[in-house]
Design a protein around this motif. Structure first.
Motif, PDB file in Angstrom:
ATOM      1  N   MET A 143      12.533  92.484 -28.825  1.00 37.24           N
ATOM      2  CA  MET A 143      13.010  92.425 -27.446  1.00 37.24           C
ATOM      3  C   MET A 143      13.602  91.056 -27.141  1.00 37.24           C
ATOM      4  O   MET A 143      14.636  90.922 -26.493  1.00 37.24           O
ATOM      5  CB  MET A 143      11.846  92.686 -26.483  1.00 37.24           C
ATOM      6  N   PHE A 168      16.962  90.933 -28.852  1.00 35.23           N
ATOM      7  CA  PHE A 168      17.956  91.800 -28.215  1.00 35.23           C
ATOM      8  C   PHE A 168      18.401  91.206 -26.885  1.00 35.23           C
ATOM      9  O   PHE A 168      19.595  91.149 -26.580  1.00 35.23           O
ATOM     10  CB  PHE A 168      17.385  93.207 -28.016  1.00 35.23           C
ATOM     11  N   MET A 169      17.433  90.738 -26.091  1.00 39.51           N
ATOM     12  CA  MET A 169      17.784  90.209 -24.774  1.00 39.51           C
ATOM     13  C   MET A 169      18.549  88.890 -24.886  1.00 39.51           C
ATOM     14  O   MET A 169      19.338  88.557 -24.006  1.00 39.51           O
ATOM     15  CB  MET A 169      16.538  90.025 -23.907  1.00 39.51           C
ATOM     16  N   TRP A 199      20.813  88.344 -26.977  1.00 43.12           N
ATOM     17  CA  TRP A 199      22.217  88.750 -27.106  1.00 43.12           C
ATOM     18  C   TRP A 199      22.709  89.443 -25.840  1.00 43.12           C
ATOM     19  O   TRP A 199      23.734  89.091 -25.287  1.00 43.12           O
ATOM     20  CB  TRP A 199      22.388  89.689 -28.309  1.00 43.12           C
ATOM     21  N   TYR A 200      21.912  90.409 -25.350  1.00 41.27           N
ATOM     22  CA  TYR A 200      22.326  91.240 -24.222  1.00 41.27           C
ATOM     23  C   TYR A 200      22.488  90.388 -22.963  1.00 41.27           C
ATOM     24  O   TYR A 200      23.384  90.622 -22.160  1.00 41.27           O
ATOM     25  CB  TYR A 200      21.266  92.328 -24.021  1.00 41.27           C
ATOM     26  N   GLY A 201      21.614  89.407 -22.790  1.00 40.14           N
ATOM     27  CA  GLY A 201      21.654  88.598 -21.581  1.00 40.14           C
ATOM     28  C   GLY A 201      22.915  87.760 -21.475  1.00 40.14           C
ATOM     29  O   GLY A 201      23.338  87.407 -20.381  1.00 40.14           O
ATOM     30  N   GLY A 202      23.518  87.425 -22.615  1.00 36.89           N
ATOM     31  CA  GLY A 202      24.764  86.689 -22.594  1.00 36.89           C
ATOM     32  C   GLY A 202      24.632  85.221 -22.218  1.00 36.89           C
ATOM     33  O   GLY A 202      25.626  84.559 -21.957  1.00 36.89           O
TER      34      GLY A 202
END
Lengths: 427, 473
Positions: free
Chosen positions: B320, B323-324, B326-329
């Protein structure tokens, strides 16, 4: 929208009278409410209102379906008499993922309403462009297809295994169920996390929180326990359930609900505390949207009645042992879980978190009830039909062995064993 | 004896108690380690090694007090080094005891019975080691009471929004409740030792500690109530302590620290390392003192399963987090989690950590590895190392490269860091060796109860049952 419910086999649905009554009620409410939702989705001015409401109703029932599969698998791993009482409802709830897979399709036609990343020009924003490879309609649909494929497979496997175990006293089917359950539970946890990210977190595509999946899953676990306790309490006088529908087992179910109430509060509060203390511009809008414009009322309700009241009530052993009390309590928990789901989804529509407060979307909140009734009507009638087709208690489950030691006069602690209490005569 | 414990009962389960035990044999077996046996050569050797390490610890600490924390590797960007890594590592190890004692008691898991005493002792000693590190890190430990909210003329008051202050209360509460829990659980056993002690001094000391226990029905009733209340009190503490340790990091908005999954995955990691330490210690203990009838293969199997579950939760946490990132930017987060940790100057620790914590534990999916003590022992040590590396990666990498490259730096532990670290293991083991010799490592009372329960169950099934015989005091 065709009804996904297969026609009941002769004599099966009517076998248990309360189930048949509830089923005809669900069938009376569900299809009209669902038809209304579909009509509103087709009219351009109302589709922006109905889609978020439909998503709320959808996620509400989805959580219980997924919880059904997860808790069945958990019970195959841990055993315990609590699972005997709710095993059949859990297995039937797991199968509702099949109608839910069909009911997911309308959402695919409303992605542009729900998700900023799916709108025309939505991916122009640099932050969204960064993750456009993940957040785009095709990838979204493909992932959903994968999730549903996996969940349906698991629901089918656990139901097939339990049917086999009913027919033989050899424990081989239960052993193979336990073998599926460990990896199955892990896979469900992982896919459910990503489903929560796809369907709910990406409503605000610039926001992120790594505890989000765990927070949602614990909420769904609580809702599942509440729904199952409700069913078990309603069926407590059925002769088939007599060996397990006992105060001691209801107490265990209530204690498990208490555990999930605490887990839900823990994950929710940790997310809040960390984001509040960090106070970063990319994280805090999520809470700004949800604490203004009337949504603060929801916050107060959630703190008081989704955590504090159930926490205190579930500490009381006398209440936990009463099935009639648990019936009302579980229904209330389900209502509060719907409020939680509304609070998670609807405020996401406010684009600017600091915009002037506009007040609660009352019409949309009413439509949430319609959508919940529509989706729920189909899921519940499917569930009740499945439940009625099988014996209400698993016949040769390993946990049946535990029944020999189950004594209602014994509580979960040993305080009363010293000195040994006088045996209470049971009717 | 190993053969006997592997025998399966009718349900196909390995029993939690070896066959043929009565109240008397249980009492004799467990109390003899304390009362009748002279110290064994293995014990003397182990104690001597631990004691040498303890002396090294005392020397390192003395040097620290004289010269200050400049002897450690901590520097300006990396103000938290081995001291905080070790603090978190030890406090994590200290979680298994309370989990086993309190939560498994409330969950009615009878297999906890033979490992709880030992795990609680381990908890206490681990918490003692943990507590020393923040105190030493203060630089002037003798002013530790400044951490407490007390009226003073220096206008000094704790910052209540800081989790570091929550820590002071969380850890001290945890230590107090764990100690009480352990002691209350010990009282009936202390009475047994008092009654069986041969020497005058033993009788006096055990008698004093047994607080006049006579085993009357009223005593048992109150004892049970107190024990259960303490279990209820201890349960939230299992979660609270490591949650607050996680908040110590997340509240700092440094890349790699500020992520919401930290609290649950820290708690899971703590239980993971705690169980690993219980296995690391109990496998040699049960073999050396012939306690395989009490700490059976069933226990090892169950502990391995708990480790597999918590290991998977920890892996989920890493996933998590990544992933976050990367996803959070957020570019700083992304750099830290996805670039600096896997490829930066500390990459070797990160890869080793994934190997130890996420990969090797997957062997526990197979029964073979869960039931062969040597494998379990090796894997549990690997996990202990992995959990230490996890804290090292979190503490050091995040601090070494924050937002501005001008404030980047490197950290390496000095000889004094290592001496303090290995020395604290010496402190832990010394306490443990002493414990083995002066107190019963397994709860005699609860084992007698287990004998009774197994007997009853045997009757219920109509199978051959063990005969408990008459109870000893």
């Amino acid at each position: 929208m065709s009804q996904p419910t297969p026609p009941p086999a002769p004599g099966s649905s009517d076998r248990i009278a309360p189930l048949a009554t509830a089923r005809s009620l669900a069938m009376a409410i569900g299809p009209p409410a669902l038809a209304l939702c579909i009509i509103l989705m087709l009219i351009p001015p109302t589709r922006t209102v109905i889609y978020p409401a439909y998503l709320v109703g959808y996620v509400f029932w989805f959580g219980i379906a997924l919880g059904g599969a997860s808790l069945t698998m958990l019970h195959h791993l841990t055993g315990g008499t609590w699972g005997l009482l709710i095993r059949r409802p859990l297995e039937a709830a797991a199968l509702t993922i099949i109608p839910l897979a069909i009911l997911f399709v309308p959402l695919l036609f409303g992605l542009d309403v729900l998700y900023p990343w799916a709108r025309a020009g939505g991916a122009d924003e640099p932050l969204i462009a960064h993750k456009a490879g993940y957040l785009n309609p095709t990838a979204f649909a493909l992932r959903a297809a994968f999730y549903f494929g996996l969940w349906i497979l698991l629901a089918w496997l656990i139901n097939r295994g339990t049917d086999r175990q009913d027919q033989t006293s050899d424990r081989a089917p239960s052993r193979s169920l336990a073998r599926i359950s460990a990896p199955g539970l892990g896979l469900v946890f992982l896919t459910a996390t990503f489903a929560a990210i796809d369907w709910m977190m990406s409503l605000e595509p610039d926001w992120y929180s790594s505890i989000y999946g765990a927070m949602l899953i614990t909420g769904w676990g609580l809702a599942t326990f509440a729904a199952m306790t409700l069913v078990a309490a309603a069926l407590r006088s059925q002769p088939e359930l007599r060996p397990v529908a006992r105060p001691r087992v209801f107490q265990d179910l209530a204690s498990l609900m208490l555990a999930f109430v605490m887990l839900w509060a823990y994950t929710s509060f940790m997310q809040y505390l960390i984001i509040w203390s960090g106070n970063l511009s990319e994280e805090i809008p999520w809470y700004l949207r949800r604490s203004r414009g009337g949504w603060q009322l929801f916050v107060a309700i959630l703190i008081l009645f989704h955590f504090l009241a159930p926490f205190l009530l579930l500490l009381m052993r006398d209440l936990k042992r009463r099935a009639d009390w648990l019936l009302g309590f579980s229904a209330a928990i389900l209502g509060l879980h719907l409020i939680d789901t509304i609070w998670l989804i609807l405020p996401a529509q406010v684009r600017d978190p600091l915009s002037p407060q506009v007040g609660l979307p009352i019409l949309q909140l009413l439509l949430v009830l319609v959508a919940t009734a529509g989706i729920g009507g189909l899921c519940v009638s499917f569930f009740l039909d499945r439940l009625a087709r099988r014996p209400l208690m698993p016949l040769h489950d390993p946990a049946v062995d535990g029944l020999a030691h189950l004594r209602d006069d014994e509580t979960d602690d040993q305080t009363e064993a010293y000195p040994a209490p006088a045996p209470t005569p049971r009717a | 004896m190993a053969q006997a414990t592997l025998r399966h009962d009718e349900t196909g389960d390995v029993p939690v108690l070896g066959p043929g035990h009565t109240y008397g044999t249980v009492t004799d077996k467990i109390s003899s380690i304390v009362l009748t046996e002279p110290p064994r050569p293995g014990w003397i050797f182990g104690f001597a090694v631990s004691f040498v390490l303890l002396l090294m610890f005392l020397f390192a600490v003395l040097n620290l007090l004289v010269r200050g924390i400049g002897i450690w590797g901590v520097n300006v960007p990396i103000g938290w080094g081995f001291d905080i890594v070790n603090f978190v590592w030890w406090i994590g190890i200290g979680h298994a005891g309370t989990l086993i004692s309190a939560i498994l008691l409330l969950l009615r898991q009878d297999w906890r019975t033979s490992i709880n005493r030992f795990a609680e002792a381990m908890t206490l000693f681990a918490v003692s080691c943990a507590g020393l590190y923040p105190l030493l890190h203060l630089g002037r430990p003798w002013l530790f009471y400044w951490l407490l909210p007390y009226p003073n003329t220096m206008a000094l008051w704790p910052q209540w929004r800081s989790p570091l202050i929550f820590d002071v209360f969380a850890v001290s509460t945890y230590a107090t409740v764990s100690l009480l829990f352990w002691y209350v659980g010990l009282i009936p056993d202390l009475a047994t030792l008092r009654d069986r002690a041969k020497s005058r001094i033993g009788k006096v000391i055990y008698g004093f500690l047994a607080m006049g226990w006579r085993g009357s029905a009223r005593h048992w009733h109150r004892y049970r109530t107190a024990y259960l209340l303490l279990a209820g009190l201890a349960t939230p503490l299992v979660v609270s302590v490591h949650t607050i340790v996680a908040l110590d990091f997340t509240v700092g908005i440094i890349p790699g620290w500020h992520t919401t999954i930290f609290p649950p995955y820290f708690v899971a990691g703590a239980i993971y390392s705690g169980f690993a330490m219980v296995l690391t210690l109990s496998i040699p203990l049960r073999s050396y003192y012939g306690l395989k009838d009490f700490i059976t293969d069933k226990h090892l199997d169950n502990m391995a399963k708990v480790m597999l579950v918590t290991g998977l939760i920890v892996t989920y946490g890493y996933l998590m987090e990544a992933f976050m990132a990367w996803y959070g930017g957020n570019p700083y987060e992304e750099f830290m989690i996805l670039k600096d940790r896997p490829t930066g100057p500390y990459a070797h620790t990160w890869w080793l950590l994934l190997l130890c914590n996420c990969t090797i534990v997957q062997l526990f999916w197979f029964r073979y590895f869960r039931t062969h003590p040597i494998w379990l022992w090796v894997i549990s040590i690997v996990i202990n190392i992995g959990m230490w590396l996890e804290r090292y990666v979190i503490v050091v990498t995040s601090l070494h490269a924050d937002f501005l490259p001008s404030s980047w730096g490197m950290y390496h532990g000095t000889i004094w860091d290592y001496m303090t670290y290995y020395g604290s293991i010496g402190l832990f083991l010394t306490l443990l060796f002493l414990f083995i010799r002066v107190l019963p490592v397994i709860s005699i009372t609860e084992m007698r109860e287990l004998v009774h329960e197994v007997h009853e169950r045997g009757h219920a099934r109509g199978g051959p049952a063990v005969t408990p015989g008459t109870a000893h005091p």
